[in-house]
Design an enzyme around this catalytic site. Structure first.
Site, PDB file in Angstrom:
ATOM      1  N   GLU A 143      14.669  17.049 -26.222  1.00 43.85           N
ATOM      2  CA  GLU A 143      15.789  17.915 -26.581  1.00 43.85           C
ATOM      3  C   GLU A 143      15.466  18.807 -27.780  1.00 43.85           C
ATOM      4  OE1 GLU A 143      17.259  14.621 -24.147  1.00 43.85           O
ATOM      5  OE2 GLU A 143      15.988  14.695 -25.944  1.00 43.85           O
ATOM      6  N   HIS A 178      25.116   5.267 -26.312  1.00 45.22           N
ATOM      7  CA  HIS A 178      25.410   6.220 -25.236  1.00 45.22           C
ATOM      8  C   HIS A 178      26.909   6.418 -25.061  1.00 45.22           C
ATOM      9  CE1 HIS A 178      21.327   5.848 -22.888  1.00 45.22           C
ATOM     10  NE2 HIS A 178      21.182   6.191 -24.161  1.00 45.22           N
TER      11      HIS A 178
END
Length: 325
Positions: A60, A129
């Site tokens: 990312e 998450h």
């Protein structure tokens, strides 16, 4: 009107805008060959080709930087994160580059980019998450933050985000991709920064956004049986926030409950609370109540997770408290 899934609304919005403007491209992990981790880009590789629908490495930091840089050469990228938890790896590019390019260049560079993907919890995915980042990004000048709660808004707001000349954080939910809703046959765009009154009422205002607003709907149905009328405002856009819509509603109902899937310290609900007490204090007939997750990382245990997340019972209790019932 057509009935489509949330994931299809996202795909349609991106595809329609890419047909309209060749400077738009999509990049992210598994967006091309796999049709998207949640099938939100199904068929786009076949239509637009590998130069405009780009699979990236699990990096990312790298592809966020490439995308931001490409805006300076006339491109309008859409960056998909498999989850916004992974955006932390590239948060320097979002906060220190995308959000500041226009100001630091004295207006010479704009940064038309959309960072999109799921936010908040999605079941038993573990603490790393299951985090809500709306207030994090909304705290940053230069970023716009959108969190749709339904299919219609998702398509219209994503089209508006792609057309915007500033960086936009567009937050979805894994648990909403299968949701179905009606969208028009033709072209439509939902304006950024305009809240929507999803349910009109007279006794109490409930402000929420994203998938957690469904709990407000459940609570309102239950409270209606007891003669309590709830007005539900879906923010849709966290930043810029439709402050007038909130204030107008509170001045009518005189009570406010805020439902947000986020940790309780320094969040969107905190900002709304300050807004109302500073500009509509004399209209309040009860203290404002904000409902958030527990002040801990999200648990994995399904029993603990159910306790950690806000639910409709929490909303019912809060509404009754501000109604002194």
């Amino acid at each position: 009107m057509r009935t489509i899934q949330f994931r299809e609304a996202i795909c349609e919005a991106m595809s329609e805008e890419m047909r309209r403007d060749e400077s738009i491209y999509l990049m992210g992990e598994e967006v091309a060959e796999y049709n998207g981790a949640y099938k939100a880009s199904k068929g786009m590789l076949d239509e637009f080709g590998a130069k405009r629908v780009i699979d990236t490495p699990i990096a990312e930091l790298g592809f966020a930087g490439i995308a931001v840089g490409s805006t300076m050469t006339g491109n309008r990228p859409i960056v998909e994160y498999m989850t916004f938890n992974f955006s932390l790896v590239g948060i320097d590019q979002i906060i220190n580059n995308a959000a500041k390019i226009r100001q630091m260049s004295g207006g010479q560079f704009k940064c038309p980019i959309v960072f999109r993907g799921p936010t908040a919890s999605a079941g038993q995915l573990g603490a790393t998450h299951s985090q809500a980042f709306e207030s994090w990004f909304a705290n940053t000048p230069g970023l716009k933050v959108i969190v749709p709660s339904n299919v219609y808004d998702a398509k219209g707001l994503l089209k508006a985000a792609i057309r915007d000349d500033d960086p936009v954080i567009f937050m979805e939910s894994e648990q909403m991709y299968g949701d179905k809703g009606e969208v028009p046959e033709g072209e439509y765009v939902v304006p950024i920064g305009v809240a929507d009154i999803k349910r009109e009422g007279t006794d109490v205002t409930i402000v929420s956004f994203g998938k957690i607003i469904k709990e407000a709907y459940k609570a309102a149905d239950e409270l209606e049986k007891e003669g309590i009328s709830c007005e539900i405002i879906d923010l849709r856009t966290v930043r810029p926030m439709d402050r007038e819509a909130i204030l107008k509603s509170v001045k009518k109902t005189n009570r406010l409950v805020i439902l947000e899937e986020a940790w309780p310290f320094g969040n969107v609900a905190t900002e709304i609370t300050y807004l109302v007490q500073s500009q509509a204090f004399d209209y309040l007939d009860a203290p404002i109540i904000k409902i958030n997750t527990a002040d801990t990382p999200a648990p994995y245990s399904p029993v603990l997770l159910a306790e950690w997340l806000p639910n409709s019972n929490d909303v019912v209790k809060a509404v009754k408290k501000v109604m002194y019932k």
